[in-house]
Design an enzyme around this catalytic site. Structure first.
Site, PDB file in Angstrom:
ATOM      1  N   SER A 287       1.291  -7.084   4.212  1.00 51.87           N
ATOM      2  CA  SER A 287       0.587  -5.814   4.301  1.00 51.87           C
ATOM      3  C   SER A 287      -0.766  -6.002   4.996  1.00 51.87           C
ATOM      4  O   SER A 287      -0.803  -6.395   6.166  1.00 51.87           O
ATOM      5  CB  SER A 287       0.454  -5.195   2.906  1.00 51.87           C
ATOM      6  OG  SER A 287       0.059  -3.856   2.975  1.00 51.87           O
TER       7      SER A 287
ATOM      8  N   ASP B  51      10.138   1.126   1.719  1.00 58.31           N
ATOM      9  CA  ASP B  51       8.695   0.957   1.557  1.00 58.31           C
ATOM     10  C   ASP B  51       8.004   2.308   1.735  1.00 58.31           C
ATOM     11  O   ASP B  51       8.112   2.934   2.799  1.00 58.31           O
ATOM     12  CB  ASP B  51       8.207  -0.044   2.615  1.00 58.31           C
ATOM     13  CG  ASP B  51       6.769  -0.481   2.419  1.00 58.31           C
ATOM     14  OD1 ASP B  51       5.932   0.345   2.003  1.00 58.31           O
ATOM     15  OD2 ASP B  51       6.471  -1.657   2.700  1.00 58.31           O
TER      16      ASP B  51
ATOM     17  N   HIS C 221       7.714  -2.342  -1.051  1.00 56.71           N
ATOM     18  CA  HIS C 221       6.503  -3.053  -0.637  1.00 56.71           C
ATOM     19  C   HIS C 221       6.086  -4.130  -1.641  1.00 56.71           C
ATOM     20  O   HIS C 221       5.046  -4.748  -1.486  1.00 56.71           O
ATOM     21  CB  HIS C 221       5.369  -2.036  -0.479  1.00 56.71           C
ATOM     22  CG  HIS C 221       4.232  -2.479   0.396  1.00 56.71           C
ATOM     23  ND1 HIS C 221       4.355  -2.675   1.752  1.00 56.71           N
ATOM     24  CD2 HIS C 221       2.927  -2.759   0.102  1.00 56.71           C
ATOM     25  CE1 HIS C 221       3.191  -3.044   2.264  1.00 56.71           C
ATOM     26  NE2 HIS C 221       2.308  -3.111   1.285  1.00 56.71           N
TER      27      HIS C 221
END
Length: 283
Positions: free
Chosen positions: A150, A226, A259
């Protein structure tokens, strides 16, 4: 420089450390985790960097990803730094939001007050912490690679692109592909660097590629479940930039994955295999 061991645990024949030291870049104490495989008992080993995402510390990857077994198999050291400076005197987001300030250093060197005093995570990762590690642990600075998740995926990609001769491999889990073009990135870059968007480009992987920076190849895993995929991560922008530049990109879109660290733990072995192959080759 003094490095204090905060904790040490045996893991797959190696040593899982959490350490603390005083950083000249951030002006604070900084923590990092370091896994040393059994092979480190015999001499310096290759070093893989893992940069974590928003709200994380050095702990998340260390305790949730399950990387130690694979690192031990390949004889890899793995370092996971904290994601920002911390302390009572370190400025934070005015509203204590999760996406700016503490836990959200974005791997940049801030130039806007008051963040420019402490938020120097680019120089910390690229310059200071490598010197700390080389002085205290059996890691081979000639064999390094970098990956992240991320915000940390953004950090890994941009740091690798700015330092192509240092890292033999780069990969990412659900990276923020182009901070210039997403709300997280726009908030962070404007807050840390000011409003001149030309200054933002060195912290955007797609912009760096457009400006001529290159790496050998890239591995990215992205979960299709996600919740941040469309608004924040935008892997299609990285895909387009790599395609135009001729950079080999393996972008694996994983059906049903989100995620979380469940996603990372599922594919971390693939990533460490990728890094090990490049770190141990003669090329």
């Amino acid at each position: 420089m003094t490095v204090e061991t905060v904790s040490e645990n045996r893991s797959f024949g190696g040593r899982q450390l959490v350490c603390r030291h005083r950083s000249s870049e951030t002006g604070t104490d900084m923590r990092f985790s370091l896994y040393l495989p059994p092979a480190a008992e015999s001499g310096p080993v290759p070093l893989v960097w893992f940069l974590s995402g928003l709200t994380c510390t050095e702990e998340n990857f260390t305790t949730k990803a399950g990387a130690q077994r694979v690192a031990a198999k390949h004889g890899l050291a793995v370092v996971a730094p904290d994601t920002s400076p911390r302390g009572e005197t370190v400025p934070d987001d005015a509203d204590a939001a999760y996406d700016f300030g503490l836990g959200a250093g974005f791997y940049v060197d801030a130039t806007a007050a008051p963040f420019d005093r402490n938020y120097r995570m680019a120089s910390y990762i690229e310059t200071e912490l490598p010197e700390v590690l080389a002085g205290a642990f059996p890691v081979d600075g000639r064999r390094q690679s970098i990956m992240g998740h991320s915000m940390g995926g953004h950090g890994a990609l941009t740091i690798a692109l700015r330092n192509p001769d240092r890292y033999k491999a780069v990969s990412a889990f659900a990276p923020i592909a182009s901070p210039i073009n997403c709300p997280w990135g726009q908030k962070a870059l404007s807050g840390y660097l000011g409003r001149d968007e030309a200054e933002w480009r060195r912290y955007d992987a797609c912009a760096l590629i457009e400006d001529g920076h290159r790496v050998g190849d890239i591995l990215v895993d992205q979960g299709l479940a996600d919740g941040f995929l469309e608004n924040q991560l935008k892997p299609e922008l990285l895909e387009a930039a790599c395609g135009k530049a001729g950079i080999p990109l393996t972008l694996r879109r994983q059906e049903g994955y989100d995620h979380s660290y469940f996603f990372i733990a599922t594919f971390v072995e693939d990533h460490l295999d990728w890094h090990a192959e490049r770190l141990t080759s003669e090329g």
